[in-house]
Motif scaffolding. Structure first.
Motif, PDB file in Angstrom:
ATOM      1  N   UNK A 149       0.818  -1.212   0.000  1.00 35.41           N
ATOM      2  CA  UNK A 149       0.000   0.000   0.000  1.00 35.41           C
ATOM      3  C   UNK A 149       0.853   1.265   0.000  1.00 35.41           C
ATOM      4  N   UNK A 150       1.964   1.253   0.738  1.00 36.05           N
ATOM      5  CA  UNK A 150       2.786   2.460   0.833  1.00 36.05           C
ATOM      6  C   UNK A 150       3.496   2.804  -0.470  1.00 36.05           C
ATOM      7  N   UNK A 151       3.555   1.834  -1.406  1.00 35.80           N
ATOM      8  CA  UNK A 151       4.201   2.091  -2.700  1.00 35.80           C
ATOM      9  C   UNK A 151       3.240   2.690  -3.724  1.00 35.80           C
ATOM     10  N   UNK A 152       1.952   2.618  -3.457  1.00 38.10           N
ATOM     11  CA  UNK A 152       0.957   3.023  -4.451  1.00 38.10           C
ATOM     12  C   UNK A 152       0.756   4.533  -4.436  1.00 38.10           C
ATOM     13  N   UNK A 153       0.793   5.149  -5.619  1.00 40.71           N
ATOM     14  CA  UNK A 153       0.546   6.578  -5.780  1.00 40.71           C
ATOM     15  C   UNK A 153      -0.927   6.833  -6.042  1.00 40.71           C
ATOM     16  N   UNK A 154      -1.511   6.048  -6.918  1.00 37.98           N
ATOM     17  CA  UNK A 154      -2.925   6.221  -7.233  1.00 37.98           C
ATOM     18  C   UNK A 154      -3.377   5.247  -8.300  1.00 37.98           C
ATOM     19  N   UNK A 155      -4.619   5.391  -8.710  1.00 39.97           N
ATOM     20  CA  UNK A 155      -5.218   4.507  -9.714  1.00 39.97           C
ATOM     21  C   UNK A 155      -5.581   5.311 -10.955  1.00 39.97           C
ATOM     22  N   UNK A 156      -5.320   4.741 -12.124  1.00 38.51           N
ATOM     23  CA  UNK A 156      -5.617   5.408 -13.381  1.00 38.51           C
ATOM     24  C   UNK A 156      -7.128   5.495 -13.559  1.00 38.51           C
ATOM     25  N   UNK A 157      -7.609   6.679 -13.887  1.00 41.74           N
ATOM     26  CA  UNK A 157      -9.038   6.893 -14.082  1.00 41.74           C
ATOM     27  C   UNK A 157      -9.493   6.211 -15.369  1.00 41.74           C
ATOM     28  N   UNK A 158     -10.563   5.420 -15.276  1.00 40.05           N
ATOM     29  CA  UNK A 158     -11.062   4.677 -16.436  1.00 40.05           C
ATOM     30  C   UNK A 158     -12.550   4.949 -16.635  1.00 40.05           C
ATOM     31  N   UNK A 159     -13.016   4.649 -17.839  1.00 40.08           N
ATOM     32  CA  UNK A 159     -14.437   4.722 -18.171  1.00 40.08           C
ATOM     33  C   UNK A 159     -14.804   3.445 -18.915  1.00 40.08           C
ATOM     34  N   UNK A 160     -15.719   2.673 -18.303  1.00 43.69           N
ATOM     35  CA  UNK A 160     -16.116   1.366 -18.846  1.00 43.69           C
ATOM     36  C   UNK A 160     -14.896   0.469 -19.053  1.00 43.69           C
ATOM     37  N   UNK A 161     -13.990   0.525 -18.073  1.00 46.37           N
ATOM     38  CA  UNK A 161     -12.831  -0.360 -18.089  1.00 46.37           C
ATOM     39  C   UNK A 161     -11.650   0.121 -18.906  1.00 46.37           C
ATOM     40  N   UNK A 162     -11.790   1.247 -19.617  1.00 46.31           N
ATOM     41  CA  UNK A 162     -10.708   1.751 -20.455  1.00 46.31           C
ATOM     42  C   UNK A 162     -10.193   3.071 -19.896  1.00 46.31           C
ATOM     43  N   UNK A 163      -8.862   3.252 -19.832  1.00 44.69           N
ATOM     44  CA  UNK A 163      -8.317   4.505 -19.297  1.00 44.69           C
ATOM     45  C   UNK A 163      -8.659   5.690 -20.182  1.00 44.69           C
ATOM     46  N   UNK A 164      -8.883   6.835 -19.544  1.00 46.97           N
ATOM     47  CA  UNK A 164      -9.149   8.078 -20.261  1.00 46.97           C
ATOM     48  C   UNK A 164      -7.803   8.681 -20.660  1.00 46.97           C
ATOM     49  N   UNK A 165      -7.530   8.741 -21.975  1.00 43.92           N
ATOM     50  CA  UNK A 165      -6.207   9.102 -22.473  1.00 43.92           C
ATOM     51  C   UNK A 165      -6.249  10.315 -23.381  1.00 43.92           C
TER      52      UNK A 165
END
Length: 358
Positions: free
Chosen positions: A108-124
């Motif tokens: 947990x201490x290594x995690x910065x964050x989670x990539x935001x996704x929409x319907x399972x696909x990252x918003x790029x």
């Protein structure tokens, strides 16, 4: 209008990314520099990161941004498994997990964050990261002078009312001083709080309580062992670091608050008291970082009340001078006209954007 909005949004992102580089904390945005996540995320693709503070849980299939515990640099990979030691991760373009390549399970201490996704696909935004990297390299070493110069120029313009005109102007934006100040103040509050919250973390120590002599992660039943936590300040500003036990089996040996200058580190020692029953146990400690602008004694008292109390007070102290300036300025309803033209810097920015997207 859309083109001007796009340029302003791009400049805002570059400023935020430059601040994140100076302060050594990823802020909301990131991009990949390899093909390890293709075809999901390509080289240079720009994406949004939700800080771990706002994440309820992480599941198999989520794409996370984390610090590589072996080499201490950010990695964006997918969670493919979960063990008692941590998360198992893998790039979509690789048949092997990171752990098979020698990287320890991600805790947990290594995690910065989670990539935001929409319907399972990252918003790029494809390839935008390459442009940001180019511009960061162009202004490397000049981030703070540029920021201070723009701040001084803006302050002089607001106080004296003098307009700085650009040749060949084509776009004119009209904003009230009131709205400019409110917007800047809201951003400052959000950024300051996010900076301190994102750097705070929870660390864990797992041990085996048994009737064997204490050694390493093995602690004799009812016995005691020392646990050292070393926290480094890799940013360019000083921080107070506060370490506090989160479980009943921990107590602090030395001072729980320390001032750490840029590039330095601080060691905090905690005492672990083992349980009286054989088995595996986990002790947790909270590590909180505060921008060092308040007196140390005050920060210590606030942190003892609640670890997030110094964050609120520090944010208030940073924003207070700007709030006072806002009320001192008499022409709060004056309209500021911002004129944009096709100057050399704009042409160069468009050229860099075209090169990055091709």
């Amino acid at each position: 209008m859309f083109k001007s909005f796009l340029i302003i949004a791009l400049i805002s992102i570059i400023v935020i990314q430059s601040l994140s580089f100076v302060l050594d904390v990823p802020i909301l945005f990131s991009f990949t520099m390899s093909n390890s996540m293709e075809p999901t995320i390509g080289t240079g693709d720009f994406f949004i990161v939700v800080p771990k503070f706002f994440i309820s849980d992480i599941r198999v299939g989520d794409i996370i941004l984390f610090y590589n515990p072996k080499y201490d640099f950010p990695v964006c990979h997918r969670v493919v498994g979960l063990t008692d030691e941590g998360y198992i991760t893998r790039g979509d373009n690789s048949p092997f997990t990171d752990q098979q390549a020698g990287i320890p399970p991600i805790r947990e201490e290594h995690i910065i964050g989670k990539v935001l996704t929409f319907q399972g696909k990252p918003i790029l935004t494809p390839k935008l990261g390459l442009l940001i990297l180019r511009i960061q390299l162009m202004i490397k070493g000049y981030t703070l002078p540029l920021a201070l110069g723009l701040a001084v120029l803006g302050a002089v313009s607001l106080v004296t009312g003098k307009e700085y005109k650009l040749k060949k102007r084509k776009r004119v934006f009209k904003l009230k001083v009131r709205y400019v100040f409110i917007g800047c103040l809201a951003f400052l509050v959000f950024f300051t709080a996010l900076l301190m919250v994102s750097k705070s973390q929870t660390v864990e120590f797992k041990y085996l309580a048994t009737d064997l002599p204490t050694h390493g992660y093995i602690i004799m039943l009812g016995g005691r062992s020392e646990w050292s936590i070393i926290v480094n300040n890799t940013s360019l500003i000083p921080f107070y670091i506060y370490v506090t036990p989160l479980t009943d089996g921990l107590t602090t040996e030395n001072e729980s608050l320390g001032l750490v200058m840029p590039g330095a580190g601080e060691e905090f020692k905690l005492q672990i008291r083992a349980k009286n029953k054989i088995g595996w146990y986990t002790e947790k400690a909270g590590v909180y970082l505060y921008i060092a602008i308040l007196p140390e004694d005050l920060v210590k008292k606030l942190a003892d009340i609640h670890p997030y109390a110094p964050i609120l007070m520090t944010t208030f102290a940073i924003c207070l001078p700007f709030t006072l300036v806002y009320f001192i300025i008499e022409e709060r309803d004056r309209v500021v006209r911002i004129k944009l033209g096709r100057e050399k810097w704009l042409k160069e920015l468009e050229r860099q954007l075209k090169e990055a997207l091709l």
